[in-house]
Design a protein around this motif. Structure first.
Motif, PDB file in Angstrom:
ATOM      1  N   TYR A   1       2.932   7.227   8.894  1.00  9.97           N
ATOM      2  CA  TYR A   1       2.881   7.880   7.992  1.00  9.97           C
ATOM      3  C   TYR A   1       2.627   9.114   8.226  1.00  9.97           C
ATOM      4  O   TYR A   1       1.612  10.200   8.441  1.00  9.97           O
ATOM      5  CB  TYR A   1       2.211   7.847   6.719  1.00  9.97           C
ATOM      6  CG  TYR A   1       3.181   6.871   5.604  1.00  9.97           C
ATOM      7  CD1 TYR A   1       4.689   7.188   4.961  1.00  9.97           C
ATOM      8  CD2 TYR A   1       2.832   5.579   5.605  1.00  9.97           C
ATOM      9  CE1 TYR A   1       5.624   6.347   4.191  1.00  9.97           C
ATOM     10  CE2 TYR A   1       3.418   3.951   4.994  1.00  9.97           C
ATOM     11  CZ  TYR A   1       4.745   5.368   3.834  1.00  9.97           C
ATOM     12  OH  TYR A   1       5.692   3.886   3.793  1.00  9.97           O
ATOM     13  N   VAL A   2       2.499   9.212  10.267  1.00 10.41           N
ATOM     14  CA  VAL A   2       1.698  10.490  10.799  1.00 10.41           C
ATOM     15  C   VAL A   2       3.034  11.338  10.496  1.00 10.41           C
ATOM     16  O   VAL A   2       2.021  12.523  10.110  1.00 10.41           O
ATOM     17  CB  VAL A   2       1.604   9.818  12.132  1.00 10.41           C
ATOM     18  CG1 VAL A   2       2.810   9.926  12.358  1.00 10.41           C
ATOM     19  CG2 VAL A   2       0.562  10.779  12.717  1.00 10.41           C
ATOM     20  N   TYR A   3       3.597  11.309  10.543  1.00  8.43           N
ATOM     21  CA  TYR A   3       4.727  12.353  10.360  1.00  8.43           C
ATOM     22  C   TYR A   3       3.972  13.309   9.138  1.00  8.43           C
ATOM     23  O   TYR A   3       3.737  15.218   8.901  1.00  8.43           O
ATOM     24  CB  TYR A   3       6.171  12.956  10.885  1.00  8.43           C
ATOM     25  CG  TYR A   3       6.960  13.394  11.036  1.00  8.43           C
ATOM     26  CD1 TYR A   3       6.841  14.902  11.723  1.00  8.43           C
ATOM     27  CD2 TYR A   3       8.146  13.600   9.795  1.00  8.43           C
ATOM     28  CE1 TYR A   3       7.494  15.716  11.954  1.00  8.43           C
ATOM     29  CE2 TYR A   3       8.990  14.946  10.688  1.00  8.43           C
ATOM     30  CZ  TYR A   3       8.606  15.735  11.100  1.00  8.43           C
ATOM     31  OH  TYR A   3       9.302  17.237  10.986  1.00  8.43           O
TER      32      TYR A   3
ATOM     33  N   VAL B   1       1.102   8.387  -3.640  1.00 10.01           N
ATOM     34  CA  VAL B   1       0.710   8.865  -4.654  1.00 10.01           C
ATOM     35  C   VAL B   1      -0.505  10.509  -3.761  1.00 10.01           C
ATOM     36  O   VAL B   1      -1.021  11.244  -4.351  1.00 10.01           O
ATOM     37  CB  VAL B   1      -0.687   8.144  -5.288  1.00 10.01           C
ATOM     38  CG1 VAL B   1      -1.656   8.728  -5.909  1.00 10.01           C
ATOM     39  CG2 VAL B   1       0.026   6.784  -6.661  1.00 10.01           C
ATOM     40  N   PHE B   2      -0.768  10.142  -3.028  1.00  9.52           N
ATOM     41  CA  PHE B   2      -1.513  10.381  -2.139  1.00  9.52           C
ATOM     42  C   PHE B   2      -0.386  12.265  -1.246  1.00  9.52           C
ATOM     43  O   PHE B   2      -1.884  12.974  -1.786  1.00  9.52           O
ATOM     44  CB  PHE B   2      -2.167  10.287  -0.585  1.00  9.52           C
ATOM     45  CG  PHE B   2      -2.780  10.693   0.242  1.00  9.52           C
ATOM     46  CD1 PHE B   2      -4.294  11.106  -0.082  1.00  9.52           C
ATOM     47  CD2 PHE B   2      -2.511  11.885   1.665  1.00  9.52           C
ATOM     48  CE1 PHE B   2      -5.226  11.807   0.800  1.00  9.52           C
ATOM     49  CE2 PHE B   2      -3.242  12.779   2.110  1.00  9.52           C
ATOM     50  CZ  PHE B   2      -3.997  12.877   2.318  1.00  9.52           C
ATOM     51  N   PHE B   3       0.276  11.835  -1.426  1.00 10.81           N
ATOM     52  CA  PHE B   3       1.282  12.813  -0.881  1.00 10.81           C
ATOM     53  C   PHE B   3       1.694  13.669  -2.203  1.00 10.81           C
ATOM     54  O   PHE B   3       1.501  14.606  -2.676  1.00 10.81           O
ATOM     55  CB  PHE B   3       2.766  12.719  -0.448  1.00 10.81           C
ATOM     56  CG  PHE B   3       2.343  12.133   1.087  1.00 10.81           C
ATOM     57  CD1 PHE B   3       1.531  12.925   1.611  1.00 10.81           C
ATOM     58  CD2 PHE B   3       2.855  10.999   1.645  1.00 10.81           C
ATOM     59  CE1 PHE B   3       1.219  12.261   3.474  1.00 10.81           C
ATOM     60  CE2 PHE B   3       2.405  10.735   2.610  1.00 10.81           C
ATOM     61  CZ  PHE B   3       1.562  11.191   3.828  1.00 10.81           C
ATOM     62  N   ILE B   4       1.460  13.105  -3.799  1.00 10.52           N
ATOM     63  CA  ILE B   4       2.125  13.534  -4.886  1.00 10.52           C
ATOM     64  C   ILE B   4       0.455  14.713  -5.368  1.00 10.52           C
ATOM     65  O   ILE B   4       0.800  15.957  -5.648  1.00 10.52           O
ATOM     66  CB  ILE B   4       1.974  12.605  -5.996  1.00 10.52           C
ATOM     67  CG1 ILE B   4       3.327  11.750  -5.986  1.00 10.52           C
ATOM     68  CG2 ILE B   4       1.587  13.252  -7.699  1.00 10.52           C
ATOM     69  CD1 ILE B   4       3.304  11.508  -6.098  1.00 10.52           C
TER      70      ILE B   4
ATOM     71  N   GLU C   1       0.776  -0.803   0.194  1.00  9.37           N
ATOM     72  CA  GLU C   1       0.254   0.431  -0.109  1.00  9.37           C
ATOM     73  C   GLU C   1       0.882   1.221   0.195  1.00  9.37           C
ATOM     74  O   GLU C   1       0.235   2.094  -0.039  1.00  9.37           O
ATOM     75  CB  GLU C   1      -0.632  -0.024   1.143  1.00  9.37           C
ATOM     76  CG  GLU C   1      -2.360  -1.072   0.878  1.00  9.37           C
ATOM     77  CD  GLU C   1      -2.091  -2.465   1.816  1.00  9.37           C
ATOM     78  OE1 GLU C   1      -0.917  -2.790   2.500  1.00  9.37           O
ATOM     79  OE2 GLU C   1      -2.316  -3.266   1.230  1.00  9.37           O
ATOM     80  N   ALA C   2       2.098   1.568   0.025  1.00 10.59           N
ATOM     81  CA  ALA C   2       2.658   2.368   0.476  1.00 10.59           C
ATOM     82  C   ALA C   2       2.579   3.354  -1.324  1.00 10.59           C
ATOM     83  O   ALA C   2       3.003   4.583  -0.791  1.00 10.59           O
ATOM     84  CB  ALA C   2       4.215   1.845   0.314  1.00 10.59           C
TER      85      ALA C   2
END
Lengths: 101, 204
Positions: free
Chosen positions: B144-146, A63-66, A57-58
């Motif tokens: 990935y909370v940070y 993709v979410f951060f992009i 899932e990483a």
């Protein structure tokens, strides 16, 4: 059954279309920003395809951060565009040539 | 050809066609609408890849907010006149050839020898109770909370930067502080003593 290579070829095609759009377009900068969006969507498709086929899932989290970064980039880019239009009265790519070396 | 493959080819056809129409359309507003169609096709392909949350985010955030922002700016700037006047540059055939060569080379590299079905087999579909959002949320709020918080701060910075850029030289319509007036203020400017004559005292 759709194989991974078909997804990858699709995303590379979209990537090249976005790249050609950046090179070809001289009409306005808004279209350039839209081509950047297209390139980002192609890259995201790549990430999601690998995430699905590798079972990790990483890729989707990347993709979410992009998407987050692209949204803020668009907001600031359009603000700069508004400033440019206010100063020069046009947003044609040929008008922005004051940064000569 | 299976049903899944037919759906994939339909959506990728519309994805490619609307992207091409986007980069070759003269009218910027039409280009935005073609880009919206391309995003819808991309979201459909993402759903095919079992990334439901991101597909919904693409439609809600991108089509709903970012593309509307594009349309807003296009209509606000009234650039249609400059768009008609400008033309494509003369190297169009050369650039198209270069792009087609790039696509052909990448297709060779990404072809079925390296990433085909016999190398990467198709994973089994998740069961009925699988929730994509739950799986992503478990990762977002633990590992990935940070970065997640940093993304929120980034959006805040983008809001402030956009507003500051647009309002930079605008002194007439904006309410802002005048620091020198605030420092030089005296007590008599702020407090006004009014002598009140009470009405019941006056009657006596």
């Amino acid at each position: 059954m759709v194989s991974l290579s078909e997804y990858l070829i699709l995303s590379s095609t979209i990537f090249c279309i976005g790249l050609v759009g950046i090179f070809v377009n001289r009409t306005n900068i808004i279209t350039l920003l839209m081509c950047v969006e297209l390139i980002l969507v192609a890259v995201n498709t790549n990430f999601i395809a690998f995430s699905h086929f590798l079972g990790d899932e990483a890729g989707q989290i990347f993709v979410f951060f992009i998407l987050t970064v692209a949204a803020s980039e668009v907001a600031i880019g359009l603000a700069i565009l508004t400033l440019l239009f206010r100063g020069r009265g046009s947003i044609s790519v040929d008008v922005i040539n004051s940064l000569k070396g | 050809m299976g049903f899944e493959q037919i759906i994939f080819y339909i959506f990728s056809f519309w994805f490619v066609v609307s992207s091409l129409a986007m980069i070759f359309s003269r009218n910027a507003a039409k280009a935005v609408l073609f880009l919206v169609l391309a995003f819808f096709s991309a979201a459909s392909i993402w759903i095919l890849l079992e990334a439901e949350f991101l597909a919904i985010i693409l439609i809600l955030v991108y089509v709903g907010a970012v593309m509307v922002l594009f349309l807003f700016v296009i209509k606000m700037l009234n650039i249609d006149k400059s768009t008609i006047k400008a033309r494509f540059t003369g190297y169009l055939p050369l650039r198209l050839i270069v792009a087609i060569i790039i696509i052909a080379e990448m297709s060779l590299v990404l072809g079925s020898n390296q990433f085909g079905l016999d190398v990467f087999s198709v994973p089994a579909r998740h069961s009925e109770g699988y929730s994509n959002i739950t799986v992503l949320a478990m990762q977002f709020y633990t590992i990935y909370v940070y970065p997640f918080e940093l993304a929120a701060v980034l959006l805040l910075i983008a809001i402030i930067a956009a507003i500051t850029l647009v309002h930079r030289n605008d002194n007439t319509s904006r309410k802002k502080q005048s620091i020198s007036e605030q420092v030089n203020v005296q007590a008599k400017d702020r407090v006004r003593l009014v002598s009140i004559i009470l009405p019941d005292k006056k009657e006596k």
